[in-house]
Motif scaffolding. Structure first.
Motif, short mmCIF file in Angstrom:
data_model
loop_
_atom_site.label_atom_id
_atom_site.label_comp_id
_atom_site.label_asym_id
_atom_site.label_seq_id
_atom_site.Cartn_x
_atom_site.Cartn_y
_atom_site.Cartn_z
N GLU A 221 -2.30 -9.38 -3.18
CA GLU A 221 -1.02 -8.66 -3.29
C GLU A 221 -0.65 -8.25 -4.71
OE1 GLU A 221 2.42 -10.64 -1.51
OE2 GLU A 221 3.63 -8.86 -1.82
N ARG A 224 3.52 -4.23 -4.31
CA ARG A 224 4.29 -4.29 -3.06
C ARG A 224 3.49 -3.55 -1.98
NH1 ARG A 224 9.89 -5.32 -2.98
NH2 ARG A 224 9.57 -5.43 -0.74
N PHE A 226 4.08 -1.50 0.46
CA PHE A 226 4.49 -0.27 1.12
C PHE A 226 3.55 0.89 0.81
CE2 PHE A 226 8.32 -2.81 0.91
CZ PHE A 226 8.71 -2.77 2.22
N GLU A 227 2.80 0.74 -0.30
CA GLU A 227 1.93 1.83 -0.75
C GLU A 227 0.50 1.58 -0.27
OE1 GLU A 227 2.69 2.73 -5.06
OE2 GLU A 227 4.20 1.22 -4.72
N LEU A 228 0.24 1.89 0.97
CA LEU A 228 -1.11 1.70 1.52
C LEU A 228 -2.14 2.50 0.75
CD1 LEU A 228 0.56 0.69 4.10
CD2 LEU A 228 -1.45 1.42 5.36
N GLU A 229 -1.76 3.69 0.32
CA GLU A 229 -2.74 4.56 -0.35
C GLU A 229 -3.13 4.01 -1.72
OE1 GLU A 229 -4.24 7.25 1.08
OE2 GLU A 229 -3.11 6.92 2.93
N SER A 230 -2.20 3.34 -2.38
CA SER A 230 -2.55 2.69 -3.65
C SER A 230 -3.51 1.53 -3.38
CB SER A 230 -1.30 2.16 -4.35
OG SER A 230 -0.46 3.23 -4.72
N GLU A 257 -2.86 -0.51 10.57
CA GLU A 257 -2.72 0.58 9.58
C GLU A 257 -3.49 0.26 8.30
OE1 GLU A 257 -1.33 3.65 9.86
OE2 GLU A 257 -1.08 3.16 11.96
N ARG A 260 -7.15 0.81 9.15
CA ARG A 260 -7.49 2.23 9.34
C ARG A 260 -7.55 2.98 8.02
NH1 ARG A 260 -4.94 4.56 14.90
NH2 ARG A 260 -6.61 6.00 15.41
N ARG A 261 -6.76 2.52 7.05
CA ARG A 261 -6.74 3.19 5.74
C ARG A 261 -7.68 2.49 4.75
NH1 ARG A 261 -6.83 7.34 5.64
NH2 ARG A 261 -6.06 7.65 3.53
#
Lengths: 370, 370
Positions: A221, A224, A226-230, A257, A260-261
């Motif tokens: 971690e 945070r 919330f930023e899956l793309e990061s 999610e 998948r990413r």
């Protein structure tokens, strides 16, 4: 079998104080580092079996139990745990409660199921193993010396792995800490690091290279969640496994999610943040299907059951506050020996019994549906 | 300028009862369809200006104000609203509070800023317009006749658009409702539909085709918003714009994820679910940068400010419970005329003043830091 009454007790616990990141809350619940409001929830059934769960944020839980959970649960069959979970999940859209509120309900329900069956919850859930290696999960300290004391005590206590939490946000200070700890424990000892969402992508990448160099086992971690793309970018760049999805909401749908990413390499699961045993197991199964570990966050009875049930979890997380705390390990209801955690004796259900009379005496506030 | 005291009052409001989906909670807070615990938060400053915010889930808010927000806010400058927002956001990792808890703090802070400047919040935030078209947002009803009464009353009241919420989960029943409503309002009238996360992907796609056929303007939240990839598939398939990201956590960081995955066509924003004016505006700006509308969820003073400030929002959402409720619109502090909403008179700050003595009298519980 039917749930015939729902009760909850507000309890003020005294906890051992510890610090966390300098600008973030540590132990306690915000009023005082030694104090914590907890809630004990009791589900009574028509067969005389009661299920128990204890959770944090006591006053928030008392509110949710009274306004939502009690009406939702009365008359339901606790053996239909999946139906109960679904009902709570649907109400979440309106209430936006933290998943550890749902966890309370699910844990009490599985406690009943275990007692009905005469088996510990982990045997009902999967029963993959009866003991599991634990890692010492440090709190955070002002000085290298304090870290050194805790690391040495952890080695003496027999932990096969140590996880560091950090006191300061500055990556260079933390890089020095990690170098020192690697020196103290030697080249082959398992070390992991949990940044608790301290950084942005740039700092996270920089620090990931430090951990690769120092051969840490995982990197948890950094940002945070919330930023899956990061997270995806970080996973693409780094070889060290990224462990994520601890605090992010959405149980196994959120796990899906992340997968998948390609946004994590090791999945987090827990009873606390994923909605009890039901949510915790689902996350574990989704991760397993993608060849991924699902490491259980946090200790205590509930998470130990999850640890023992899931095949793709490798460690029990044991928070170690200081040397004294480490030396006291294994004195409670859970067995700690040779770096492994297990239940001291065969339990039915979760394995924590509450004395009703004592609850009535020690609780600050009480609610009961009937 | 400094925040010198933080107070909160627990208030029990009486609300007009209404129903929602058959198996989901409607009005009220779970105890009773007419009752709602609210919390009024007051921030006092050294300049004699006080900021106010009123929020739902009163007892949960009372807990968060006492344990977290009060200590966090004392001594901070309310003009540094961004700094305060960031501090609350960081604590969210530990507390996992719903974003409408942060919204309370942010709204009270902007109320102070507006009063200090002698300007309404929406002028500080952007001041894009002074009035905005409203759509009648129905609750849900047992029969077609009840829907017909509300639709007709909405047309008479001058709303330029109507949004339907649904009573039953069955898609075929709902398809018939939508056909009927299209018949009643004629071919050119603006209709939208909000499924409030009722379905899975398969039902959502089937129903989207119905709405395309009936020329609805948008199709809102067919599925829970944890499955971004299901939303992406739906957006890929359908021409009707998908409006999403209302209840999903994460403010503008979550908005960014929806955009990056092409998982919605119209973004939801609000003061309630996005962390007040600060979060609501950020979501609006992110959406605008991608050529996307950011439609404001929910009514009341706070959301009207957001509606008037944001260039890429087109409607004010006005919940209409029944015919009587529709006929009473415009009698309160907000002006409703020719289907448009605005403030009746120039306000400073948010525009709701609370009488301290009255708060002391009507509140069930009170907290003050000092």
């Amino acid at each position: 079998m039917k749930i015939t009454n729902v009760k909850s007790y507000l309890v003020e616990d005294i906890v051992k104080p510890f610090t966390w990141q300098v600008d973030r809350p540590g132990s306690g619940d915000g009023r005082d580092p030694r104090k914590n409001f907890s809630c004990v929830m009791v589900l009574d059934t028509d067969e005389g079996i009661s299920g128990y769960a204890k959770g944090p944020k006591g006053r928030i839980m008392m509110d949710l139990v009274e306004r939502r959970f009690s009406s939702d649960l009365i008359g339901m069959n606790p053996l239909n745990s999946e139906k109960i979970w679904e009902k709570c999940w649907d109400t979440d859209r309106l209430e936006e409660y933290p998943l550890y509120a749902m966890a309370m309900v699910d844990i009490a329900v599985w406690d009943i199921k275990g007692k009905k069956a005469g088996l510990p919850v982990y045997k009902l859930l999967g029963g993959y193993r009866d003991e599991i290696p634990a890692y010492a999960s440090t709190t955070s300290y002002d000085t290298l010396e304090e870290y050194r004391d805790v690391v040495e005590a952890s080695l003496s206590a027999g932990y096969p792995s140590i996880k560091l939490h950090l006191r300061y946000r500055d990556v260079k200070t933390n890089a020095k800490l990690c170098e020192k700890v690697r020196e103290w424990v030697g080249d082959d000892f398992s070390l992991t690091l949990d940044a608790s969402g301290l950084w942005n992508y740039t700092d996270s990448l920089w620090f990931g290279r430090v951990l690769e160099e120092l051969k840490f086992e995982w990197y948890e971690e950094p940002m945070r969640e919330f930023e899956l793309e990061s997270y995806k970018k970080l996973c693409d760049k780094l070889d060290i496994p990224i462990l994520a999805a601890e605090c992010s909401d959405g149980s196994h749908w959120n796990a899906a999610e992340f997968i998948r990413r390609d946004a994590c390499d090791i999945m987090r699961t827990s009873t606390h943040y994923k909605g009890g045993f039901t949510g915790g197991m689902k996350v574990g199964h989704v991760a397993e299907a993608f060849g991924m570990k699902a490491e259980v966050h946090g200790g205590g009875h509930n998470n130990l059951h999850l640890c023992l049930a899931l095949p793709n979890n490798t460690y029990y997380e044991d928070l170690v506050i200081d040397v004294e705390d480490i030396e006291a390990k294994g004195q409670g209801q859970l067995k700690f020996e040779n770096g492994m955690y297990s239940f001291k004796e065969q339990v039915a259900g979760v394995g924590i019994e509450y004395d009703h009379d004592e609850l009535e005496t020690i609780s600050i506030q009480k609610y009961e549906k009937f």
